[in-house]
Design a protein around this motif. Structure first.
Motif, PDB file in Angstrom:
ATOM      1  N   GLY A  15      -1.886 -13.600  -1.055  1.00  0.00           N
ATOM      2  CA  GLY A  15      -1.143 -12.504  -1.672  1.00  0.00           C
ATOM      3  C   GLY A  15      -1.969 -11.970  -2.831  1.00  0.00           C
ATOM      4  N   ARG A  41      -1.615 -12.018   8.191  1.00  0.00           N
ATOM      5  CA  ARG A  41      -2.104 -10.889   7.395  1.00  0.00           C
ATOM      6  C   ARG A  41      -2.055 -11.237   5.912  1.00  0.00           C
ATOM      7  N   GLY A  43      -1.238 -10.126   1.838  1.00  0.00           N
ATOM      8  CA  GLY A  43      -0.211  -9.277   1.227  1.00  0.00           C
ATOM      9  C   GLY A  43       0.976  -9.989   0.618  1.00  0.00           C
ATOM     10  N   TRP A  46       4.474  -8.414  -0.458  1.00  0.00           N
ATOM     11  CA  TRP A  46       4.407  -6.996  -0.048  1.00  0.00           C
ATOM     12  C   TRP A  46       4.155  -6.853   1.446  1.00  0.00           C
ATOM     13  N   ARG A  47       3.754  -7.927   2.085  1.00  0.00           N
ATOM     14  CA  ARG A  47       3.674  -7.956   3.555  1.00  0.00           C
ATOM     15  C   ARG A  47       5.070  -8.257   4.111  1.00  0.00           C
ATOM     16  N   THR A  50       9.751  -5.487   3.858  1.00  0.00           N
ATOM     17  CA  THR A  50       9.573  -4.150   4.443  1.00  0.00           C
ATOM     18  C   THR A  50      10.935  -3.470   4.583  1.00  0.00           C
ATOM     19  N   GLY A  80       6.589   0.194  -1.212  1.00  0.00           N
ATOM     20  CA  GLY A  80       5.998  -1.107  -0.890  1.00  0.00           C
ATOM     21  C   GLY A  80       4.850  -0.950   0.108  1.00  0.00           C
ATOM     22  N   GLY A  81       4.998   0.011   1.042  1.00  0.00           N
ATOM     23  CA  GLY A  81       3.951   0.235   2.044  1.00  0.00           C
ATOM     24  C   GLY A  81       2.642   0.633   1.389  1.00  0.00           C
ATOM     25  N   TYR A  84       1.161  -2.378  -0.220  1.00  0.00           N
ATOM     26  CA  TYR A  84       0.593  -3.245   0.813  1.00  0.00           C
ATOM     27  C   TYR A  84      -0.772  -2.701   1.276  1.00  0.00           C
ATOM     28  N   ILE A  87      -3.402  -3.598  -1.106  1.00  0.00           N
ATOM     29  CA  ILE A  87      -3.847  -4.997  -1.015  1.00  0.00           C
ATOM     30  C   ILE A  87      -4.830  -5.160   0.151  1.00  0.00           C
ATOM     31  N   GLU A  88      -4.524  -4.497   1.262  1.00  0.00           N
ATOM     32  CA  GLU A  88      -5.445  -4.544   2.418  1.00  0.00           C
ATOM     33  C   GLU A  88      -6.807  -3.954   2.014  1.00  0.00           C
TER      34      GLU A  88
END
Ligand code: NAP
Length: 499
Positions: A15, A41, A43, A46-47, A50, A80-81, A84, A87-88
């Motif tokens: 994270g 994944r 995140g 935040w992953r 959703t 949030g998207g 996220y 972060i990616e």
């Protein structure tokens, strides 16, 4: 089973805090880092979160790392998207992906005192070994449905806010939301847009303040991209603005009354019905529970297809929810915005330190660490979001950055001096925590409400009783004297022979 290769650092969790630690460790020259992540994944929260309306209630310019600025945030409080995606992007920009072992869930961590090595077992057969560990699993990584009578009998859809069921279309459905915390105030305004009706089951009304959200104009984004110092200036302004709020939200002062007045003014300005206002008026000191930041929660509650229910829930029935006034609410789905299975007593797997000590046992009643980062008896192990590290008025990411800096200083000391281990001194930890608990007595969190910050017996092992500035200052000061440093035996003999 073959002995695993010994890494310099094992990071548990990919994270924000685990990834940030990896970036800073590598910048400090610690290249042999492995990150173990139970999901497929990056995140973290935040992953996982959703749910409709998910966003951050702290401006993202402050809810991001100072060393990973993003000039293109679309608004002050992005979705949030968008967080996220950031972060990616951060993962790729810093080339972290090759370090991450996805789909790998740790089942235990134990320290070999003679070798100065931590070994992690996982759900598969794979094991990992490292000289140092950064525990970045997060206190809100797991959720569970609450223990409400009859919950297993319910025949409709149950959805937890932290594991949204995107196959369920709420359009035209009768939906309940249980809980009125930070997640619920974001979910309810979205659900009322399409559901036939939404019933919001409130146990305790919280303090709601307006969210000063604005779109980020293209000209500002261009400026931030061209002149990073301008964004840093904006970040500093936000930091100090939030810091000032500590006087009202961290400590129980006359200024806390001013926040209550602001909350009541917001309620009066947005809720027309006197009875609804009364139902929504909190009965605790602002700051005691997390402040709720929303412009659309109160309007959503007043829509024709929404109703606030403040009768206690008596039972969940096969058809819905029965409240203690005897009313049965028939429902197609129940959304549980009821919070997390908070890990106040350590990570959700056994951690075994010096002499077979168990972190879970030692923290079973009251977790404590030195500067939230190290626990006596568990050497070479550094916590992210550890005991008493939470802010009530500022960005968690600011605090995490302090924790990362501290862990990097400690790890580079261990590796640089080739120490077998560094164990924080018991008396140092005891003194630190006595002071923390003393300072906590004057805070809003201890002013009498029930919150996830406290254990069942009212002990606060979550929050840091001070300014972010104070927290960051202490985290910048890594002092070897606070630790019992043990050299490797070979090196110890070499030192002795030269002396
Ligand atoms: P929460 O703050 O713990 O709120 C849970 C809500 O559910 C409360 O209203 C609680 O009522 C209610 N509840 C719990 N068990 C219940 C039961 N058995 N019956 C009836 N009501 C029940 O959980 P959350 O909203 O998911 O937020 C948790 C944390 O996540 C926050 O404090 C924050 O740190 C983080 N978060 C952050 C953001 C963000 O924007 N940064 C957004 C969402 C969440 P009581 O108040 O009476 O206990």
């Amino acid at each position: 089973m073959a002995r695993p290769r010994i890494h310099d650092t094992l990071i548990v969790g990919a994270g924000f805090s685990g990834l940030g630690a990896a970036v800073k460790l590598r910048q400090a020259g610690v290249d042999d880092v492995v990150i173990v992540e139970r999901s497929d994944r990056v995140g973290g929260t935040w992953r996982d979160n959703t749910y409709p309306g998910v966003a951050c209630d702290i401006p993202t310019m402050l809810y991001s790392f100072s060393f990973a600025d993003n000039p293109t945030w679309s608004r002050m409080y992005p979705s949030g998207g968008e967080i996220y995606a950031h972060i990616e992007e951060l993962t790729d920009r810093h080339g972290l992906r090759p370090l991450i072992r996805f789909d790998t869930e740790i089942t235990g961590l134990s320290f070999d005192e003679r070798a100065g090595v931590w070994t992690a077992t996982t759900k598969g057969r794979k094991r990992f070994a490292a000289r140092t560990v950064v525990l970045a699993a997060g206190p809100l990584a797991d959720h569970k449905l609450p223990d409400i009578r009859g919950i297993d009998t319910y025949r409709g859809r149950t959805i937890h806010s932290a594991a949204w069921d995107h196959d369920f279309d709420v359009t035209g459905k009768r939906v309940a939301v249980i809980g009125t915390g930070a997640s619920a105030v974001q979910i309810v305004p979205e659900l009322v847009k399409t559901a036939a009706f939404v019933k919001v089951f409130q146990r305790t009304p919280g303090w709601v303040l307006p969210r000063p959200d604005v779109e980020m104009p293209a000209s500002v984004q261009a400026l931030f991209a061209k002149v990073p110092a301008a964004q840093e200036l904006a970040r500093q302004a936000l930091f100090w603005g939030h810091e000032a709020c500590a006087a009202a939200l961290v400590w129980n002062t006359p200024l806390s009354g001013l926040v209550a007045a602001l909350g009541k003014a917001h309620l009066r300005a947005t809720v027309k019905d006197a009875w609804l206002r009364r139902q929504l008026t909190p009965g605790f000191t602002p700051g005691c529970k997390r402040m709720l930041i929303s412009n659309d929660y109160y309007p959503a509650l007043q829509r024709d297809n929404c109703k606030l229910i403040d009768w206690p829930i008596a039972t969940i029935s096969p058809a819905g929810i029965r409240t203690s006034d005897g009313v049965e609410h028939h429902l197609d789905a129940i959304v549980f915005a009821t919070g997390y299975d908070v890990h106040l007593s350590g990570p959700p797997f056994p951690v075994t330190g010096l002499g077979g000590r168990s972190l879970q046992q030692e923290w079973a009643d009251h977790a404590e660490a030195f500067k939230s980062a190290s626990a006596h008896g568990f050497p070479n192990l550094f916590f992210m979001t550890g005991p008493n590290s939470g802010p009530g008025h500022n960005s968690l990411l600011v605090y995490i950055e302090g924790q990362i800096d501290y862990a990097v200083s400690a790890v580079t000391t261990i590796l640089g001096q080739n120490l077998r281990y560094l164990d924080v001194r018991a008396d140092t930890q005891r003194r630190y925590n006595a002071a923390i608990q003393q300072r906590l007595t004057r805070t809003t969190w201890m002013s009498g409400c029930r919150s996830w910050y406290l254990t069942a017996d009212g002990f606060n092992a979550s929050m840091y009783p001070g300014l972010a500035t104070q927290y960051l200052r202490q985290m910048r000061q890594f002092r070897l004297d606070d630790y019992h440093a043990v050299a490797h035996e070979v090196r110890a003999r070499a030192v002795t022979s030269t002396a």
